[in-house]
Design an enzyme around this catalytic site. Sequence first.
Site, PDB file in Angstrom:
ATOM      1  N   GLU A 105      63.532  24.962  38.861  1.00  0.00           N
ATOM      2  CA  GLU A 105      62.293  25.542  38.338  1.00  0.00           C
ATOM      3  C   GLU A 105      61.462  24.500  37.590  1.00  0.00           C
ATOM      4  O   GLU A 105      60.227  24.562  37.595  1.00  0.00           O
ATOM      5  CB  GLU A 105      62.596  26.733  37.436  1.00  0.00           C
ATOM      6  N   GLU A 127      57.930  23.942  47.089  1.00  0.00           N
ATOM      7  CA  GLU A 127      59.390  23.951  47.150  1.00  0.00           C
ATOM      8  C   GLU A 127      59.953  22.544  47.321  1.00  0.00           C
ATOM      9  O   GLU A 127      61.068  22.248  46.873  1.00  0.00           O
ATOM     10  CB  GLU A 127      59.859  24.854  48.301  1.00  0.00           C
TER      11      GLU A 127
END
Length: 501
Positions: A266, A295
Amino acid sequence: MTSPLDELKSLAREISLVQSVESLLGWDEQTYMPPAAGEFRAEQMTYLSGLAHQKRTSPRVGELLASLAADAAKEDPHSDFAATIHQMKRDFDKQSKLPQKLVEALTHATVIGQQAWVKARAANDFSQFQPHLEKIFGLKREQAEAVGYVAHPYDALLDDYEPDAKSTEVALVLAELRTELVPLVQAILQSGKKPQVDILAREFPTAAQEAFGRAAAAAIGFDFQRGRLDVTHHPFCSSVGPSDCRITTRYQEKFFNCAFFGILHEAGHGMYDQGLRSDQYGLPPGTYLSLGIHESQSRMWENLVGRSRSFWSHFFPQAKATFPVALSDVSADQFYAAVNHVEPSLIRVEADEATYNLHIIVRFELEQALLSGDLKTADVPGAWREKYKQYLGIEPSTDAEGCLQDIHWSAGLIGYFPTYSLGNLYAAQFFDQARRVLGDLDAQFARGEFRPLLEWLRDNIHTRGRNYTASQLVQLVTGKPLSHESLVRSLRDKLAPLYGI
């Protein structure tokens, strides 16, 4: 007198402000909101999503875009001005096809759906969530039909996350990956070698995990003056504004990997958001390019950096000091081997690098079948078990470790899952190029120097916003189109010595 471009930017800023409030309420819902507030939160977010849709599809926005189109066509298509007009026109045309009632219905259904998912997962009972899943997929079918598509309704939804990508292209990439990964995983399983993975299941106190995770996130470049770390049911990153990035994780006291690598993951997302140009906030040049590119940043920091031997050369002494009991008899080599252990498992977010993409294939195939109607929502648990048996050789015994493990479907994020595998591919190819440009990254990591890589990512990816398509950016940065080769080579280079294959 305000110019058309300045007026357009002002309207875009208004839209971004509404969306930022919606984002903040979504973050609060998943972190601190009291359980009984769910229905009213759904009303709040439904109102905001409708307001944002009104602003995005305002006739005035269309008029301004039309008035600026000719000037934009004369510019370099990758300039801030041309990209702003092109991408806003693309978004305007797409959003204008969606009825406001549908937008609001989707928001309400997904807010309630996420709350139902949390309860169903805790109760290990898919039947509690199934009616919500049925409603959400019905609404997503309406969305696909409204937006339009050529070959498959899934393409209309995939475009929300990976613009211009097609499900047939994604299926081909995943098939190529599977062809390479299955024999690699089999060779590892047949090698007879197994790291001492039980060391990761010792007692790792939550408070110590939080302190260690925060320190690692700060060391690699996450700015806690512009962000924060909290706890949730399913880890995520939420950008509330140019200087307000929220990352979350979940802690398991008897499993080190869960929180720590979740935090690195994250933080990778967060550093991308923190690296976007704040002077372009709300405009395409100040917005992330695609979820696959997003991502790539999280998977790079989680795996290519965070699971490297050089990373642990620097951090393992700190880990031993933070967890003196759990790691008292553990060497750096043992720990490195354990965090890179390869074995088919049930939980996607805890999967190793080699098997991770097989988890994505399961979800990619199931959600296409659900959208087309070939799979009924009531049959999801059985279909999930069958797919896991087919691709990973294991099957879940409960809904919680099976089809209820991910939040995505409850949030209406249909078409999101393939971007994880695309992110793995982008990450490996970008990382290869960074090595060529920056030199010995391993020596830098071992010294605790992560700034050169972050600055390279800022210059080559973050600050470019949506001025390029994903395929154009990969070609520009690496000099070649996207391929599975870098990822497969990276996995082999790391895992072959560990398993003697």
